[in-house]
Design a protein around this motif. Structure first.
Motif, short mmCIF file in Angstrom:
data_model
loop_
_atom_site.label_atom_id
_atom_site.label_comp_id
_atom_site.label_asym_id
_atom_site.label_seq_id
_atom_site.Cartn_x
_atom_site.Cartn_y
_atom_site.Cartn_z
N MET A 92 -16.72 -118.69 45.11
CA MET A 92 -17.39 -117.56 45.73
C MET A 92 -18.74 -117.30 45.05
O MET A 92 -18.94 -117.64 43.88
CB MET A 92 -16.52 -116.31 45.61
CG MET A 92 -15.29 -116.32 46.49
SD MET A 92 -14.52 -114.71 46.58
CE MET A 92 -13.18 -115.04 47.71
N ARG A 93 -19.66 -116.65 45.80
CA ARG A 93 -20.97 -116.40 45.25
C ARG A 93 -20.94 -115.22 44.28
O ARG A 93 -20.01 -114.41 44.28
CB ARG A 93 -21.97 -116.14 46.37
CG ARG A 93 -21.63 -114.98 47.29
CD ARG A 93 -22.78 -114.70 48.25
NE ARG A 93 -22.44 -113.70 49.24
CZ ARG A 93 -22.05 -113.97 50.47
NH1 ARG A 93 -21.91 -115.23 50.83
NH2 ARG A 93 -21.77 -113.02 51.33
N PRO A 94 -21.99 -115.09 43.43
CA PRO A 94 -22.03 -113.98 42.47
C PRO A 94 -22.12 -112.62 43.15
O PRO A 94 -22.57 -112.50 44.30
CB PRO A 94 -23.30 -114.27 41.66
CG PRO A 94 -23.61 -115.70 41.89
CD PRO A 94 -23.12 -116.02 43.26
N LEU A 95 -21.69 -111.59 42.43
CA LEU A 95 -21.74 -110.23 42.96
C LEU A 95 -23.18 -109.76 43.13
O LEU A 95 -23.55 -109.18 44.14
CB LEU A 95 -20.98 -109.29 42.02
CG LEU A 95 -20.92 -107.82 42.43
CD1 LEU A 95 -20.13 -107.67 43.72
CD2 LEU A 95 -20.32 -106.98 41.33
N LYS A 96 -24.00 -110.01 42.10
CA LYS A 96 -25.41 -109.60 42.07
C LYS A 96 -25.57 -108.13 42.43
O LYS A 96 -24.97 -107.26 41.82
CB LYS A 96 -26.23 -110.51 42.98
CG LYS A 96 -26.29 -111.95 42.44
CD LYS A 96 -27.28 -112.80 43.19
CE LYS A 96 -27.37 -114.19 42.56
NZ LYS A 96 -28.31 -115.07 43.26
N ASP A 97 -26.40 -107.81 43.48
CA ASP A 97 -26.68 -106.41 43.80
C ASP A 97 -25.67 -105.81 44.77
O ASP A 97 -25.81 -104.66 45.18
CB ASP A 97 -28.09 -106.29 44.41
CG ASP A 97 -29.16 -106.71 43.42
OD1 ASP A 97 -29.09 -106.30 42.26
OD2 ASP A 97 -30.06 -107.47 43.83
N ALA A 98 -24.69 -106.58 45.13
CA ALA A 98 -23.69 -106.08 46.08
C ALA A 98 -22.68 -105.17 45.37
O ALA A 98 -22.67 -105.05 44.15
CB ALA A 98 -22.97 -107.25 46.74
N GLN A 99 -21.87 -104.53 46.17
CA GLN A 99 -20.77 -103.72 45.65
C GLN A 99 -19.47 -104.20 46.28
O GLN A 99 -19.48 -105.03 47.20
CB GLN A 99 -21.01 -102.24 46.00
CG GLN A 99 -22.25 -101.65 45.35
CD GLN A 99 -22.55 -100.25 45.87
OE1 GLN A 99 -22.65 -100.05 47.07
NE2 GLN A 99 -22.69 -99.30 44.96
N LEU A 100 -18.38 -103.70 45.76
CA LEU A 100 -17.08 -103.98 46.36
C LEU A 100 -16.71 -102.81 47.26
O LEU A 100 -16.79 -101.65 46.85
CB LEU A 100 -16.02 -104.17 45.28
CG LEU A 100 -16.12 -105.46 44.45
CD1 LEU A 100 -15.12 -105.43 43.31
CD2 LEU A 100 -15.90 -106.69 45.33
N GLY A 101 -16.33 -103.11 48.48
CA GLY A 101 -15.93 -102.07 49.42
C GLY A 101 -14.53 -102.32 49.94
O GLY A 101 -14.05 -103.46 49.96
N ALA A 102 -13.86 -101.25 50.34
CA ALA A 102 -12.50 -101.37 50.87
C ALA A 102 -12.35 -100.53 52.13
O ALA A 102 -12.89 -99.42 52.21
CB ALA A 102 -11.48 -100.93 49.81
N PHE A 103 -11.66 -101.07 53.12
CA PHE A 103 -11.31 -100.29 54.30
C PHE A 103 -9.86 -100.58 54.65
O PHE A 103 -9.29 -101.59 54.21
CB PHE A 103 -12.24 -100.59 55.48
CG PHE A 103 -12.13 -101.99 56.03
CD1 PHE A 103 -11.30 -102.27 57.10
CD2 PHE A 103 -12.89 -103.04 55.50
CE1 PHE A 103 -11.21 -103.54 57.64
CE2 PHE A 103 -12.80 -104.31 56.02
CZ PHE A 103 -11.95 -104.57 57.09
N THR A 104 -9.25 -99.71 55.40
CA THR A 104 -7.83 -99.82 55.68
C THR A 104 -7.53 -99.64 57.16
O THR A 104 -8.30 -99.01 57.89
CB THR A 104 -7.03 -98.78 54.86
OG1 THR A 104 -5.63 -98.96 55.09
CG2 THR A 104 -7.42 -97.35 55.24
N PHE A 105 -6.42 -100.21 57.59
CA PHE A 105 -5.94 -100.02 58.95
C PHE A 105 -4.45 -100.34 58.97
O PHE A 105 -3.90 -100.86 57.99
CB PHE A 105 -6.70 -100.90 59.96
CG PHE A 105 -6.55 -102.38 59.72
CD1 PHE A 105 -5.56 -103.11 60.37
CD2 PHE A 105 -7.42 -103.05 58.88
CE1 PHE A 105 -5.42 -104.47 60.16
CE2 PHE A 105 -7.29 -104.42 58.65
CZ PHE A 105 -6.29 -105.12 59.30
N PHE A 106 -3.80 -100.01 60.08
CA PHE A 106 -2.38 -100.26 60.22
C PHE A 106 -2.13 -101.39 61.22
O PHE A 106 -2.78 -101.45 62.26
CB PHE A 106 -1.64 -99.01 60.71
CG PHE A 106 -1.47 -97.95 59.66
CD1 PHE A 106 -0.39 -97.99 58.79
CD2 PHE A 106 -2.39 -96.93 59.54
CE1 PHE A 106 -0.24 -97.03 57.83
CE2 PHE A 106 -2.24 -95.94 58.58
CZ PHE A 106 -1.16 -95.99 57.71
N ALA A 107 -1.18 -102.25 60.89
CA ALA A 107 -0.70 -103.23 61.85
C ALA A 107 0.34 -102.57 62.76
O ALA A 107 0.93 -101.55 62.41
CB ALA A 107 -0.09 -104.43 61.14
#
Length: 888
Positions: free
Chosen positions: A1-16
């Motif tokens: 995988m590429r470096p994180l650099k200026d990005a952030q980690l984000g999370a979203f959720t949903f239901f199956a």
């Protein structure tokens, strides 16, 4: 995988979508939950890496079919233009269009479409470049079939998608599902996005959804959709001022009929982008570790080398791969559900508020309305890295760039280096959860693997300390010596043509480690089937035996997105540890293996061996599944990982030591029980402490002479020369069979003769080597300073005085044991008692006497008893026999 650099980690959720509990599949097993299906399909998204796509990182499954997705995230998006009412310049529109088309085209080449394009899903990095988010939602949900909400936003959906209407598998009013959307649906959505950029506002914003859909469908009667949209939103003048190439792009994207609408690939090659495409370098996928291509061919050094140096306040963590940062974030206490709860995305309710509806006979229902929290909330929450940063604040910059040839490379130079050196001594399960320690180990192994196979000896050396879970799959492949273009070999193997084994594979897979969410998913079953079939087809001299699926499971789990590597590892593992175990008639191989195992039990624990033999509880009754599957049928995956981390460092005899270590953990219960109780004990094996098992296996392995586990049916000798792991590793990774055969080597033995012997034989060269080890420098003695081996010459005194091994003791066979096989008390046997615990090698003229003497010692519970193969005659040509000086 590429470096994180200026990005952030984000999370979203949903239901199956939830499935009914009382419905089973055609095989009689419960239906696979939709969340498991989504989790399996998601995995491939982690491999889809492109500068225009947000990198997917992980997915976790919670209660009530909840799924949480983690991906690369940026705070800025195209919706910022709309909020500010800014009309983008034509240059910006063309730039955004080209970058979006690059991302869409790359997705299409991987068999995916976005279907959820919207302004807030088109993110912008710090340089203003496009990053497509949530592009995998349509793929992972099986085109929306596994969720209760539609994929996509009405304002951006293409007319053909709207015309199909919504669909859900449980809806009986639909006979069949609509066809999946193709690449052209995204082109329409792109046209709407670009129109909004030009107009500086959202389309159909103040119209009800039903009116929006009617309006979009009526556009099919219009010749110039762009003009109609501009008139509807009062921005006709602004649209008319656009350059002709931008207007032409909008018209092509907003073509009503899909048959006349271009694909992203066709648009990329359109002359409209002649002035834009030259500014972009075509994306080249990085070369994988196991490939025939050069991995470093694209690397270039800057003209000024000092540009590579970083300031003291530089964020070194941002240079690490995104999956590494997320892994460390989890170790530092990161909790996805907690993050989403804090932002109000996950809302817990008291139980009284979650009561189900009930329906009366007349159809009138009472209770709650549908909980809208089960619908899609596409809000992405940014994961804070502050806690991780605080945890790693004492790690110095040098730790991120370790020197591989430095003897201290495994101990990072940081303010807490003393603390880390202490961590190495802690139990493995604690080390694997230590954030700072794992950072250091991951960085070190990452550099070593990038230098593989040149640094394979250092990979082996560091693997003896421990293997970070994040890189375990690649490290195992390196330890197994995988090299070359494995993908081409795997692809050339026929995995589709039906074969007789298919039926058995289909039966075995749904029973193999199905407690694991990944392996129990439909994608896991498909990959299982393909890898197993590839192995069966590529080994026509071998057959599929039950247990092969269990052997495949660890490799498939660790290389879920790289079937070729899973297949290559499995193909290298079986010849090393299970050579000829999968022959059509493997009885002679299994019987020899179990006989040697019985001898190992007698060698290391004679009391337990005597008891098990007395009650008739032989290895044939319990150990075949152990060795046929290398314990994968016995232990869950998380224990197998720790067990195999050490197994892969040893040779083919190491499994014997693991088996003995397992028995020793159950020793007290086995000694206290009879045959029936032991059968019941092994039918449901008690909890085994794997770390203790590994520790004791290593100790047993170090006490076992290499030739004691010699088997005729082991893998034939490899080519002469270094095995590639360096001299330090060769003793452990090479088998006795790999050693050049000489007159001092151990001779083959018929299976019936092998079964008649309680103790193992060792070769003359092994005896000489062990004697030299015990008599040489201080580092080759036991902790007490005593030799680890004693040679017991059981010839009569006259023969002994004619020549014997230096340091050996003489106990004539005729005087050592009484009529009831008890050890006769005499000065010689008293000396033997003082050597209890060392390796006792019996030497004789007649091999039958040595066999009987060793059996007698085992019967009186002497451990580590073996005898010299070929007897004293093998040693006579060596010139190593000495004549004793007269005794005083």
């Amino acid at each position: 995988m590429r470096p994180l650099k200026d990005a952030q980690l984000g999370a979203f959720t949903f239901f199956a979508s939830a499935l009914p509990h009382d419905v089973c599949g055609s095989n009689g097993l419960p239906l696979t939950p939709n969340s498991i299906k989504i989790l399996g399909r998601f995995q491939i998204l982690k491999t889809v890496t492109h500068p225009r796509l947000c990198q997917y990182v992980d997915i976790s499954r919670g209660k009530h079919e909840r799924l949480i997705v983690v991906a690369e995230h940026f705070e800025s998006s195209l919706s910022d233009f709309q909020k500010q009412g800014i009309k983008a310049s034509s240059e910006k529109v063309l730039q955004v269009a080209y970058e979006l088309l690059e991302g869409l085209d790359f997705m299409n080449k991987h068999g995916m479409v976005h279907r959820a394009l919207s302004a807030h899903n088109v993110l912008m990095d710090c340089k203003g470049n496009v990053k497509l988010a949530k592009f995998g939602l349509y793929h992972m949900t099986d085109h929306g079939a596994d969720v209760d909400f539609p994929i996509g936003y009405p304002s951006y959906l293409a007319p053909e998608v709207i015309a199909q209407g919504s669909f859900h598998p449980s809806d009986s009013s639909h006979d069949e599902a609509p066809l999946p959307s193709g690449p052209k649906t995204d082109v329409w959505s792109l046209g709407v996005l670009l129109f909004e950029l030009c107009a500086g506002r959202r389309l159909l914003q103040n119209i009800e959804i039903s009116e929006r859909l009617k309006f979009i469908l009526t556009l099919g009667c219009m010749d110039d959709i762009v003009t109609v949209l501009a008139e509807e939103h009062g921005c006709l003048d602004a649209i008319k001022e656009l350059p002709e190439n931008v207007l032409e792009l909008l018209r092509k994207c907003l073509t009503f009929l899909p048959s006349k609408r271009p694909t992203p690939a066709e648009l990329l090659g359109d002359p409209i982008f002649n002035g834009v495409s030259c500014l972009y370098t075509p994306f080249k996928k990085p070369v994988s570790l196991f490939s025939s291509s050069l991995r470093c061919a694209h690397l270039e050094l800057p003209e000024d080398i000092s540009d590579l140096c970083k300031d003291d306040d530089e964020d070194y963590l941002s240079e690490r791969a995104i999956n590494e940062v997320y892994h460390l974030w989890c170790l530092a206490g990161g909790d996805l559900e907690k993050e989403l709860t804090n932002k109000g995305i996950i809302q817990s309710k008291p139980p009284i508020c979650t009561l189900a509806n009930f329906v009366l006979e007349d159809g009138e229902s009472f209770g709650q309305r549908r909980d809208r929290s089960f619908l899609l909330d596409d809000t992405t929450v940014t994961l804070s890295l502050c806690q991780l940063g605080n945890r790693l604040r004492d790690v110095a910059g040098e730790a991120y760039y370790p020197l591989l040839e430095d003897e201290q490379s495994s101990l990072p130079q940081s303010n807490s280096s003393n603390e880390l050196s202490t961590t190495v001594k802690l139990p493995l399960i604690i080390r694997e959860r230590d954030t700072e320690y794992q950072l250091i180990r991951i960085i070190l192994f990452d550099r070593l693997l990038k230098a593989y196979p040149y640094k394979k000896n250092l990979v082996w050396k560091e693997a003896r300390v421990d293997i970070p879970p994040l890189v375990r799959g690649l490290v195992w492949a390196a330890l197994l010596g995988i090299e070359g273009d494995i993908q081409a070999k795997y692809e050339s193997t026929d995995k589709d043509t039906p074969i007789p084994t298919d039926r058995q594979i289909e039966v075995d897979i749904p029973r193999c480690h199905q407690y694991d969410e990944l392996l129990s998913s439909p994608q896991g079953h498909i990959k299982f089937r393909r890898v197993l079939k590839a192995w069966v087809v590529s080994h026509p001299d071998l057959v599929y035996w039950q247990g092969l699926d269990s052997l495949c499971a660890p490799f498939l789990y660790l290389n879920f997105n790289n079937e070729a590597l899973a297949y290559a590892c499995m193909s290298a593992f079986i010849p090393k540890y299970l050579y000829n175990f999968f022959l059509k008639d493997n009885s002679h191989v299994i019987q020899e293996y179990l006989t040697v195992f019985s001898q190992m039990i007698a060698f290391h624990d004679p009391e337990l061996s005597n008891h098990l033999n007395e009650i008739g509880f032989i290895p044939d009754l319990y150990a075949i599944p152990w060795f046929l599957t290398m314990f994968t049928h016995v232990f869950p995956l998380h224990k197998i990982f720790h067990l195999w981390d050490t197994l892969l460092l040893g040779n083919s005899s190491f499994p014997f030591c693991i088996g003995v270590a397992i028995l020793q953990q159950l020793r007290d219960r086995l000694l206290a029980n009879g045959f029936n109780e032991c059968i019941l004990l092994f039918s449901d094996l008690p909890e085994i402490d794997i770390e203790r098992c590994v520790r004791e296996s290593i100790n047993l392995f170090c006490w076992t002479p290499k030739s004691a586990t010699y088997r005729q049916h082991a893998q034939p000798p490899k080519a002469a020369g270094d095995n590639g792991f360096g001299k330090a590793a060769s003793y452990y990774t090479s088998d006795y069979q790999d050693m050049p055969k000489t007159d001092l080597s151990r001779d083959p033995l018929a299976l019936c003769d092998l079964k008649a012997e309680v103790s193992p034989r060792i070769s003359a060269e092994d005896l000489i080597d062990l004697c030299e080890l015990s008599l040489s420098g201080p580092g080759k003695r036991t902790r007490a300073g005593k030799p680890k081996i004693v040679a017991v010459d059981i010839r009569n005194l006259e023969d002994f005085n004619r020549g014997h091994i230096s340091g050996s003791i003489n106990i004539p066979f005729s005087t050592a044991f009484g009529p009831n096989s008890e050890l006769v008390q005499c000065p010689a046997t008293g000396v033997l008692q003082s050597y209890r615990g060392r390796v006792i090698v019996i030497i004789s003229h007649a091999i039958t006497n040595a066999i009987m003497f060793a059996a007698h010692l085992v019967k009186v519970n002497f451990p580590r008893v073996c005898f010299l193969d070929g007897g004293i005659n093998k040693l006579k040509p060596t010139g190593l026999l000495t004549v004793p000086s007269p005794m005083i």
